[in-house]
Design an enzyme around this catalytic site. Structure first.
Site, PDB file in Angstrom:
ATOM      1  N   HIS A  67       3.332   9.041 -12.236  1.00 48.04           N
ATOM      2  CA  HIS A  67       3.508  10.513 -12.145  1.00 48.04           C
ATOM      3  C   HIS A  67       3.486  11.183 -13.306  1.00 48.04           C
ATOM      4  O   HIS A  67       2.871  12.318 -13.604  1.00 48.04           O
ATOM      5  CB  HIS A  67       4.937  10.563 -11.494  1.00 48.04           C
ATOM      6  CG  HIS A  67       5.095  12.198 -10.810  1.00 48.04           C
ATOM      7  ND1 HIS A  67       6.378  12.650 -10.466  1.00 48.04           N
ATOM      8  CD2 HIS A  67       4.165  13.298 -11.034  1.00 48.04           C
ATOM      9  CE1 HIS A  67       6.366  14.032 -10.313  1.00 48.04           C
ATOM     10  NE2 HIS A  67       5.094  14.444 -10.814  1.00 48.04           N
ATOM     11  N   GLU A  70       0.001  11.133 -14.837  1.00 45.96           N
ATOM     12  CA  GLU A  70      -0.823  12.226 -13.909  1.00 45.96           C
ATOM     13  C   GLU A  70      -0.400  13.537 -14.577  1.00 45.96           C
ATOM     14  O   GLU A  70      -1.695  14.302 -14.949  1.00 45.96           O
ATOM     15  CB  GLU A  70      -0.405  12.291 -12.342  1.00 45.96           C
ATOM     16  CG  GLU A  70      -0.923  13.192 -11.548  1.00 45.96           C
ATOM     17  CD  GLU A  70       0.000  14.138 -11.105  1.00 45.96           C
ATOM     18  OE1 GLU A  70      -0.025  15.436 -11.362  1.00 45.96           O
ATOM     19  OE2 GLU A  70       0.832  13.683 -10.295  1.00 45.96           O
ATOM     20  N   HIS A  71       0.568  13.745 -15.195  1.00 45.69           N
ATOM     21  CA  HIS A  71       0.774  15.063 -15.882  1.00 45.69           C
ATOM     22  C   HIS A  71       0.181  15.043 -17.295  1.00 45.69           C
ATOM     23  O   HIS A  71      -0.533  16.017 -17.671  1.00 45.69           O
ATOM     24  CB  HIS A  71       2.297  15.356 -16.069  1.00 45.69           C
ATOM     25  CG  HIS A  71       2.916  16.033 -14.725  1.00 45.69           C
ATOM     26  ND1 HIS A  71       3.604  17.100 -14.781  1.00 45.69           N
ATOM     27  CD2 HIS A  71       2.917  15.664 -13.533  1.00 45.69           C
ATOM     28  CE1 HIS A  71       4.132  17.489 -13.406  1.00 45.69           C
ATOM     29  NE2 HIS A  71       3.888  16.388 -12.831  1.00 45.69           N
ATOM     30  N   GLU A 145       6.122  15.973 -20.697  1.00 46.81           N
ATOM     31  CA  GLU A 145       5.846  15.914 -19.396  1.00 46.81           C
ATOM     32  C   GLU A 145       6.835  14.962 -18.853  1.00 46.81           C
ATOM     33  O   GLU A 145       6.876  14.781 -17.630  1.00 46.81           O
ATOM     34  CB  GLU A 145       4.240  15.295 -19.187  1.00 46.81           C
ATOM     35  CG  GLU A 145       3.408  16.479 -19.741  1.00 46.81           C
ATOM     36  CD  GLU A 145       3.528  17.908 -18.961  1.00 46.81           C
ATOM     37  OE1 GLU A 145       3.785  17.933 -17.741  1.00 46.81           O
ATOM     38  OE2 GLU A 145       3.703  18.893 -19.734  1.00 46.81           O
ATOM     39  N   GLU A 167      11.552  17.877 -12.283  1.00 45.66           N
ATOM     40  CA  GLU A 167      10.801  18.013 -10.994  1.00 45.66           C
ATOM     41  C   GLU A 167      11.205  17.070  -9.908  1.00 45.66           C
ATOM     42  O   GLU A 167      11.694  17.377  -8.600  1.00 45.66           O
ATOM     43  CB  GLU A 167       9.260  17.748 -10.930  1.00 45.66           C
ATOM     44  CG  GLU A 167       8.523  17.702  -9.730  1.00 45.66           C
ATOM     45  CD  GLU A 167       7.141  17.085  -9.853  1.00 45.66           C
ATOM     46  OE1 GLU A 167       6.333  16.867  -8.765  1.00 45.66           O
ATOM     47  OE2 GLU A 167       6.578  16.849 -10.863  1.00 45.66           O
TER      48      GLU A 167
END
Length: 972
Positions: A67, A70-71, A145, A167
């Site tokens: 994840h 991905e950012h 990130e 998040e």
């Protein structure tokens, strides 16, 4: 381009060509000659072209490395050396979709655009990002990130910060989100699915920078990629671009991205987890119970579709037998189910919410009792037909959460392709559905129940119980952990953390240079159509009833909205309108019990919903129109039957079944609680609007926290005085569904309209005559300025106000783009660690700023307050303004589904928004310059001076921060 299987084209060998009539496309399946990268092109007439590159990325822990990566790869690359090319593209591209998505076993990077030049630009940026990211040169990207230690001086308290960290703290704050993270952990314990690819907040800080880089080195190679193209683009040109600019520079590498297969259990696996509730919150009926069946491999396409249909049959309709049994026995207040075919081994999950731990055994035994009865006595044939029809209708529409159709098809392809199966298996569904239909009444689904559920030992049972004060306890543990970590650091290590933080802040504060920004591919104003697309709208009449008619091809599907003027209902009763919408179709009528009703609806109607809606009346200042809308879509051939069923529901629902009414209300309560936890920004936004205008207050009573409070009270009232609730609903129906109170909208072609006219005339004859007396909705608006308290570990922070409607113009839309992806993005997301932030300016004169999954409150409000100062200093080159304009037009020109066209066309007409007004706004957008943006400083100051604030989130954080007039506990 005339292609032949076996030949090589621009570095790709064509392995197979196949017509896929279900999606009106020809599929070309390629393999890259050098790297063996897989590439599929679905060639169709669709001008909304899609490109995606995906990698198989099974995680070996729950640090969220997939994840975070991905950012991070979207934060600058070899050719596009800006801090965030992704954001620059959002600001200045005509894309119709631009995102990146992390799944449990794959990471995909999809883009879409209707403009060819833009499409190739986006491809270029995304391919460079995934193959040549700046993460190797700048550790600060990982810190920003993923996670970092936040420490400005040695005396400060040590904290964690980071976008993905925030998040996932938000994701884990929702019990609904948490249960879905525990399911694979318990059901697939010996596979990578036992780990959370998104990241567990407790594990994310265990990820090191080196491990992060190693993950990219291992998996982000063309040999491990699944590349996809869709639409009417030039295939030869697309292949040449991908090969010549990227893949030719790589050689084949064997990438071990194997996904482990779970061996079958020989007995039930049980697990227990907890989630946090407030210390003074009642634990009763707050437990989640969950039963999971591991079914088969995802490559078994027929079984996957059959299980999708069976899941709908068992759990997803009002009268679904498993759902009904669990509710009727009082085991839970809400029941849901999902069949997951997006992982290597498919799984059926059944979740009961608002239960108690001592009902666990009854939950399990009831499921098996119902399955046994269905397998031995047979499933109701109408229920079978209804679910088959519903799933097929959904497949053919391919309308999924705003994704372009081409992207939906890509995710379908990966459901087989990623695991070594036929890539087109989940697109060529006609033959499978035909087989299912031919066998569906011959014990087909009963045999599936026996073989894959009853005779299946691979089952898991999860109990997730509420834990009073768990959030505060976790906060204390984290604080103590960080304190110990800080104490363990030597001065040199503390200095290093502070220096790293300074370097990160310096990177965040340093604007990209002109040279860096120039690397981002651009469009020009000439690439924009100066004339906006309009939705064809004309007013017709069917006898004495007005019809809003939208003429376009809908492929013999009728899209229609039936609007009943709801101002005939007193303003004190408006929350009952939403309640009415929530219960219609879920309760017995005179002709059908609710189980049979659910079946005939799904057999004859593609989709139907009942809901109150409102539209500003721009010709009348502050006034707004209010309707109760019946929105439906059906095959043209079924419209007569669809309207007959809708008539039965509107005119003959039996609200006197108090037990069933209570069940529905409790389900709504549970669903609304989930919405509050997962979409806190919308709760805060609606609450802000309720401070500003009568329309805002009206909407909040129907869709905001007020409605949740209303439902909580109503649930109690149904236990104490049910007759009063029944009477209210019956009175509303008697005043609302009158023939002279009806306005109709329709989308389709002329010949379809003629058929519809006859059907709607029959429907009108079933309504009582009359119009009703309209009430004045003069709601008294009060700026409450509330802090809404929950057990979430993050916050959703809003501030807003009203401005004069006559000051609304297209430049405000450009400012929205600038703020959302520049000033607010940099200060609230990048520096503040929130997952998202945006601004909203509406034609009605309302303005708001909102953050999403935000670790801060006061700091974010301070960023909002500084917007006028930012605009005072605002400077932008003409090419920057052009980029903002193009990014704004992207939002305006977003392609609509047929359903969207109907609803947007209706909204424009009912609000008095003309094509001329839309064109004028477009011209104002295109004409925006630096001066126009700077002049909006006064308007922003007017909005902020109103000082309307609302935040929802962590109880301790909100209590200690923010100037709130009232503190409100969200859950009762």
């Amino acid at each position: 381009m005339d292609l032949k299987v076996g030949n090589s084209y621009n570095g790709f060998t064509l392995k197979e060509e196949r017509t896929v009539k279900e999606v009106a496309a020809v599929a070309y399946i390629f393999e890259h000659d050098k790297t063996k990268a897989k590439l599929i092109k679905l060639s169709s007439k669709d001008d909304n072209k899609v490109f995606a590159i995906g990698f198989r990325t099974p995680p070996n822990n729950s640090t969220g490395v997939a994840h975070i990566l991905e950012h991070s790869v979207l934060c600058g690359s070899r050719k596009f050396n800006t801090k965030e090319p992704f954001v620059e593209l959002i600001k200045g591209s005509l894309n119709t979709f631009l995102n990146a998505l992390t799944y449990p076993d794959k990471t995909i990077y999809p883009i879409a655009s209707r403009n060819e030049k833009d499409f190739f630009n986006l491809m270029d940026v995304y391919l460079d990002a995934v193959l040549y990211p700046n993460i190797y040169k700048q550790e600060e990207i990982f810190m920003q990130e993923g996670w970092n230690y936040k420490l400005e001086t040695k005396e400060d308290e040590l904290k964690y910060n980071g976008v993905v960290y925030s998040e996932m703290k938000g994701a884990y704050s929702s019990p609904d989100g948490s249960i879905y993270r525990y399911i694979p952990n318990v059901t697939l314990p010996d596979t990578q699915y036992a780990n959370d690819s998104g990241g567990d907040p407790e594990c994310i800080p265990d990820l090191t920078y080196d491990e992060f880089l190693d993950f990219h080195k291992k998996y982000y190679h063309p040999s491990n990629s699944y590349i996809y193209l869709y639409g009417n683009g030039d295939l030869e040109k697309e292949l040449k671009f991908i090969n010549d600019n990227y893949l030719k520079d790589f050689d084949y590498r064997k990438v071990d991205s194997q996904i482990l297969e779970q061996k079958s259990f020989t007995e039930l696996h049980e697990a227990e987890f907890t989630y946090g509730i407030a210390k003074d919150e009642d634990e009763k009926e707050k437990t989640y119970l969950n039963l999971n069946f591991l079914v088969d491999k995802a490559t078994n396409t027929e079984l996957s579709y059959a299980m999708e249909i069976l899941t709908h049959m068992l759990l997803k309709t009002s009268g679904a037998p498993l759902k009904k049994a669990l509710l009727d026995k009082g085991i839970a207040k809400a029941v849901s189910g999902e069949f997951d075919s997006s992982i290597q081994q498919t799984m059926l999950s059944i979740i009961a919410k608002n239960s108690d731990p001592d009902k666990k055994d009854e939950f399990k035994s009831t499921i098996y009792e119902v399955l046994n009865e269905l397998a031995t006595k047979g499933i109701d044939k109408e229920a079978i037909e209804a679910s088959v029809n519903k799933v097929e209708f959904t497949l053919r529409e391919a309308d999924y959460y705003g994704f372009p159709k081409g992207l939906v098809y890509y995710t379908n392809i990966l459901e087989s392709y990623l695991y070594g199966g036929d890539p087109l298996a989940h697109l060529q569904y006609d033959a499978v559905l035909d087989k299912i239909k031919s066998e569906m009444f011959n014990g087909y689904f009963e045999n599936i129940i026996k073989e894959h559920l009853l005779n299946n030992d691979h089952v898991s049972l999860i109990t997730m119980k509420p834990n009073k004060g768990l959030v505060e306890e976790k906060e204390a543990v984290l604080k103590e952990k960080l304190n110990k970590i800080k104490q363990s650091f030597k001065d040199e290590e503390l200095n290093n953390i502070i220096e790293k933080g300074k370097r990160l802040l310096e990177r965040q504060n340093t604007p990209d240079s002109k040279e860096q920004l120039a690397s981002i591919p651009k469009l020009s104003l000439e690439d924009i159509n100066p004339k906006g697309e309009t939705i064809p709208t004309e007013v017709r009449n069917i006898e004495d009833t007005k019809v809003i008619y939208h003429e376009f091809n809908t492929n013999k599907i009728v899209y229609s909205n039936l609007y009943f003027n709801s101002k005939v209902i007193a303003k004190e009763k408006v929350s009952y309108l939403r309640l009415l919408g929530d219960v219609l179709g879920k309760i017995d009528t005179e002709r059908y019990d609710y189980v049979k009703l659910s079946n005939i609806v799904n057999i004859n109607i593609g989709e139907v919903s009942y809901l109150p809606v409102a539209y500003n009346d721009y010709a009348k200042g502050e006034e707004f129109k209010a309707f109760f809308a019946v929105k439906f879509k059906s095959l043209l051939s079924n419209t007569d039957k669809a309207l007959e069923i809708i008539s039965e529901i509107l005119n003959h629902t039996k609200f006197s079944d108090v037990k069933r009414l209570k069940q529905v209300v409790d389900e709504v309560k549970s669903r609304t609680e989930t919405m509050i936890m997962q979409s806190g920004h919308m709760v805060a936004y609606r609450r802000l609007l309720s401070y500003m205008s009568a329309r805002g207050l009206y909407d909040e009573k129907l869709y905001g926290l007020s409605y949740y409070k209303f439902i909580c009270e109503l649930s109690n009232k149904l236990s104490e005085n049910p007759e009063a609730v029944v009477k209210e609903l019956e009175e509303i129906v008697s005043k609302l569904f009158l023939s002279d109170n009806l306005l109709i909208s329709f989308a389709g072609e002329s010949e379809d309209y003629e058929t519809f006219k006859n059907d709607i005339n029959k429907f009108k004859l079933t309504l009582k005559k009359g119009k009703g007396e309209e009430n004045k909705y003069d709601f008294e608006v009060t700026p409450l300025n509330e802090g809404l308290l929950t057990q979430a570990e993050v916050n959703y922070v809003g501030k807003g106000g009203m401005f004069s409607r006559d000051k609304y113009n297209g430049s405000l839309n450009v400012l929205d783009t600038i703020l959302s992806y520049d000033y607010l993005w940099n200060n609230v997301r990048v520096k503040g660690g929130a997952y998202g932030v945006f601004s909203l300016f509406r034609r009605d004169g309302s303005g708001a700023f909102l953050s999403y999954r935000d670790p801060n409150v006061e700091k974010t409000l301070g960023v909002y307050d500084n917007i006028p100062a930012y605009l005072d200093e605002f400077k932008a080159e003409r090419e920057d303004i052009i980029r903002y304009i193009i990014g704004t037009i992207r939002k305006v020109d977003h392609p609509y589904s047929n359903d969207d066209k109907l609803n947007v066309g209706d909204a424009n007409y009912l609000s008095g928004i003309t094509d001329e007004m839309i064109q004028k706004e477009r011209e104002e957008i295109i004409a925006t310059d630096e001066n126009a943006i700077k002049q909006l400083k006064v308007l922003m100051q007017d909005i902020l001076d109103e000082n309307y604030i609302c935040a929802i989130g962590n109880e301790n954080k909100i209590k200690s921060e923010g100037n709130f007039k009232q503190l409100v506990r969200v859950k009762e």
